[in-house]
Scaffold this motif. Structure first.
Motif, PDB file in Angstrom:
ATOM      1  N   ARG A 153     -38.949   5.937  -3.281  1.00 49.69           N
ATOM      2  CA  ARG A 153     -37.963   6.214  -2.237  1.00 49.69           C
ATOM      3  C   ARG A 153     -38.141   7.618  -1.677  1.00 49.69           C
ATOM      4  O   ARG A 153     -37.959   7.841  -0.477  1.00 49.69           O
ATOM      5  N   ARG A 154     -38.493   8.537  -2.539  1.00 48.41           N
ATOM      6  CA  ARG A 154     -38.659   9.925  -2.091  1.00 48.41           C
ATOM      7  C   ARG A 154     -40.057  10.165  -1.525  1.00 48.41           C
ATOM      8  O   ARG A 154     -40.218  10.969  -0.594  1.00 48.41           O
ATOM      9  N   PHE A 155     -41.049   9.487  -2.059  1.00 47.03           N
ATOM     10  CA  PHE A 155     -42.436   9.679  -1.606  1.00 47.03           C
ATOM     11  C   PHE A 155     -42.992   8.335  -1.113  1.00 47.03           C
ATOM     12  O   PHE A 155     -43.903   7.763  -1.696  1.00 47.03           O
ATOM     13  N   ARG A 156     -42.421   7.846  -0.027  1.00 48.87           N
ATOM     14  CA  ARG A 156     -42.788   6.524   0.500  1.00 48.87           C
ATOM     15  C   ARG A 156     -44.228   6.485   0.987  1.00 48.87           C
ATOM     16  O   ARG A 156     -44.877   5.438   0.928  1.00 48.87           O
ATOM     17  N   SER A 157     -44.728   7.594   1.469  1.00 46.07           N
ATOM     18  CA  SER A 157     -46.064   7.600   2.060  1.00 46.07           C
ATOM     19  C   SER A 157     -47.180   7.738   1.038  1.00 46.07           C
ATOM     20  O   SER A 157     -48.354   7.697   1.402  1.00 46.07           O
ATOM     21  N   ASP A 158     -46.836   7.885  -0.240  1.00 45.28           N
ATOM     22  CA  ASP A 158     -47.837   8.097  -1.285  1.00 45.28           C
ATOM     23  C   ASP A 158     -48.342   6.746  -1.786  1.00 45.28           C
ATOM     24  O   ASP A 158     -47.676   6.057  -2.575  1.00 45.28           O
ATOM     25  N   VAL A 159     -49.523   6.350  -1.327  1.00 43.58           N
ATOM     26  CA  VAL A 159     -50.090   5.052  -1.716  1.00 43.58           C
ATOM     27  C   VAL A 159     -50.430   5.024  -3.201  1.00 43.58           C
ATOM     28  O   VAL A 159     -50.273   3.995  -3.872  1.00 43.58           O
ATOM     29  N   ALA A 172     -24.337  17.418 -11.953  1.00 44.21           N
ATOM     30  CA  ALA A 172     -24.077  17.321 -13.387  1.00 44.21           C
ATOM     31  C   ALA A 172     -23.315  16.037 -13.719  1.00 44.21           C
ATOM     32  O   ALA A 172     -23.584  15.396 -14.742  1.00 44.21           O
ATOM     33  N   ASP A 173     -22.374  15.667 -12.839  1.00 35.87           N
ATOM     34  CA  ASP A 173     -21.620  14.443 -13.085  1.00 35.87           C
ATOM     35  C   ASP A 173     -22.523  13.213 -13.038  1.00 35.87           C
ATOM     36  O   ASP A 173     -22.371  12.291 -13.832  1.00 35.87           O
ATOM     37  N   THR A 174     -23.447  13.220 -12.107  1.00 33.84           N
ATOM     38  CA  THR A 174     -24.366  12.082 -11.996  1.00 33.84           C
ATOM     39  C   THR A 174     -25.254  11.974 -13.224  1.00 33.84           C
ATOM     40  O   THR A 174     -25.457  10.876 -13.766  1.00 33.84           O
ATOM     41  N   VAL A 175     -25.775  13.092 -13.686  1.00 35.67           N
ATOM     42  CA  VAL A 175     -26.630  13.079 -14.877  1.00 35.67           C
ATOM     43  C   VAL A 175     -25.831  12.637 -16.098  1.00 35.67           C
ATOM     44  O   VAL A 175     -26.308  11.846 -16.923  1.00 35.67           O
ATOM     45  N   ARG A 176     -24.581  13.124 -16.218  1.00 35.56           N
ATOM     46  CA  ARG A 176     -23.743  12.747 -17.358  1.00 35.56           C
ATOM     47  C   ARG A 176     -23.453  11.246 -17.341  1.00 35.56           C
ATOM     48  O   ARG A 176     -23.470  10.591 -18.391  1.00 35.56           O
ATOM     49  N   TYR A 177     -23.220  10.716 -16.154  1.00 39.62           N
ATOM     50  CA  TYR A 177     -22.971   9.274 -16.046  1.00 39.62           C
ATOM     51  C   TYR A 177     -24.190   8.468 -16.466  1.00 39.62           C
ATOM     52  O   TYR A 177     -24.076   7.465 -17.181  1.00 39.62           O
ATOM     53  N   TYR A 179     -32.282  16.195 -14.760  1.00 38.15           N
ATOM     54  CA  TYR A 179     -31.925  17.387 -13.991  1.00 38.15           C
ATOM     55  C   TYR A 179     -33.069  17.807 -13.062  1.00 38.15           C
ATOM     56  O   TYR A 179     -32.830  18.256 -11.924  1.00 38.15           O
ATOM     57  N   LEU A 180     -34.297  17.623 -13.529  1.00 33.15           N
ATOM     58  CA  LEU A 180     -35.436  17.940 -12.663  1.00 33.15           C
ATOM     59  C   LEU A 180     -35.491  17.005 -11.451  1.00 33.15           C
ATOM     60  O   LEU A 180     -35.791  17.444 -10.329  1.00 33.15           O
ATOM     61  N   LEU A 181     -35.207  15.757 -11.673  1.00 35.56           N
ATOM     62  CA  LEU A 181     -35.275  14.796 -10.565  1.00 35.56           C
ATOM     63  C   LEU A 181     -34.127  14.966  -9.580  1.00 35.56           C
ATOM     64  O   LEU A 181     -34.242  14.526  -8.427  1.00 35.56           O
ATOM     65  N   LYS A 182     -33.048  15.551 -10.013  1.00 39.17           N
ATOM     66  CA  LYS A 182     -31.895  15.719  -9.127  1.00 39.17           C
ATOM     67  C   LYS A 182     -31.994  16.977  -8.266  1.00 39.17           C
ATOM     68  O   LYS A 182     -31.129  17.224  -7.413  1.00 39.17           O
ATOM     69  N   ARG A 183     -33.032  17.760  -8.467  1.00 38.98           N
ATOM     70  CA  ARG A 183     -33.209  18.932  -7.623  1.00 38.98           C
ATOM     71  C   ARG A 183     -33.505  18.513  -6.191  1.00 38.98           C
ATOM     72  O   ARG A 183     -34.032  17.425  -5.940  1.00 38.98           O
ATOM     73  N   ARG A 184     -33.197  19.380  -5.256  1.00 32.06           N
ATOM     74  CA  ARG A 184     -33.496  19.084  -3.854  1.00 32.06           C
ATOM     75  C   ARG A 184     -35.002  19.002  -3.620  1.00 32.06           C
ATOM     76  O   ARG A 184     -35.474  18.182  -2.842  1.00 32.06           O
TER      77      ARG A 184
END
Length: 258
Positions: free
Chosen positions: A102-108, A2-7, A42-47
């Motif tokens: 960064r999260r999906f490096r293998s996705d051409v 939440a702090d990251t999203v608020r920032y 918030y959706l992107l910050k999910r695990r």
């Protein structure tokens, strides 16, 4: 989280205020933008964030940028310098793509979508950096090599760089038939450009038919030499006639003496 999203939402304040100032969006529309962006963040910050979450966020920001550009055309912007509101949304879309790869490096396909956005938004410098990173992650992907070479050849007008990329790509993807065919097509296009440039500059381009005609003309005697040859043949004929006359005279003298 939440702090990251608020920032991140607080970082948007200057650009949102400028959008209202430039009359691109109303205050009520800005509130809606803040709400939608907060939900996406918030959706992107999910695990277990999904690629579709990133793509939907990008799609929303792209439509928002199209609306801003449309409204800007209806305003009197003569003499006005571009402000933060004119490039903030494009910069945000690049930031979303950055987190996505960064999260999906293998996705051409994701890398290719980012490259296409760089081209569409005229982010030329960023495109060069993105394609370099994509080739480092996927050095055996022919499509990325072809994209990079086409960009250098068609947009930057740098055939040498395009040729170097294609040759390096062929070393990494030596069994790719499409790369070999596209490399051959690129070299043909380069030759056609050279021929067209020579014609524009007025330089003679030898043709096969003209070379044959020149050789035939060289083999044939020049018109100036023909009269001399005719005179030479006439002199030989006159000498032969004179020899016949002398021989007849000698025979007549011999008969008279007898």
């Amino acid at each position: 989280m939440a702090d990251t999203v608020r920032y991140m939402m607080e970082e948007m304040i200057p650009e949102l205020e400028d959008m209202v100032k430039q009359q691109y969006f109303s205050k009520q529309e800005v509130k809606q933008i803040v709400k939608r962006r907060q939900d996406f963040e918030y959706l992107l910050k999910r695990r277990a964030a999904l690629k579709e979450d990133f793509l939907r966020y990008i799609e929303y920001e792209s439509k928002l940028e199209e609306l801003r550009q449309h409204r800007r055309k209806g305003l009197d912007t003569r003499g006005k310098k571009k402000s933060i509101a004119d490039y903030a949304i494009v910069r945000r879309i690049h930031f979303i793509f950055e987190r996505a790869v960064r999260r999906f490096r293998s996705d051409v396909a994701l890398w290719t979508a980012w490259l296409e956005f760089c081209r569409a938004s005229s982010s030329n410098r960023r495109l060069g950096r993105v394609v370099g990173r994509a080739l480092q992650v996927h050095p055996t992907e022919p499509g990325l090599w072809l994209y990079a070479a086409a960009w250098e050849f068609e947009h930057n007008g740098n055939p040498a760089a395009a040729r170097a990329l294609m040759q390096q790509g062929l070393r990494m993807c030596r069994y790719s038939e499409k790369m070999w065919l596209d490399y051959f097509d690129m070299e043909l296009m380069y030759v056609e450009k050279l021929v067209a440039r020579r014609r524009v500059l007025g330089l003679d381009i030898p043709q096969a038919g003209s070379q044959t005609q020149q050789q035939q003309q060289q083999q044939q005697p020049s018109p100036a030499a023909l009269p001399g040859r005719k005179r030479h043949r006439q002199d030989i004929q006159d000498a032969a006639d004179a020899a016949d006359t002398d021989e007849e005279a000698a025979d007549a003298a011999a008969a008279a003496a007898a």
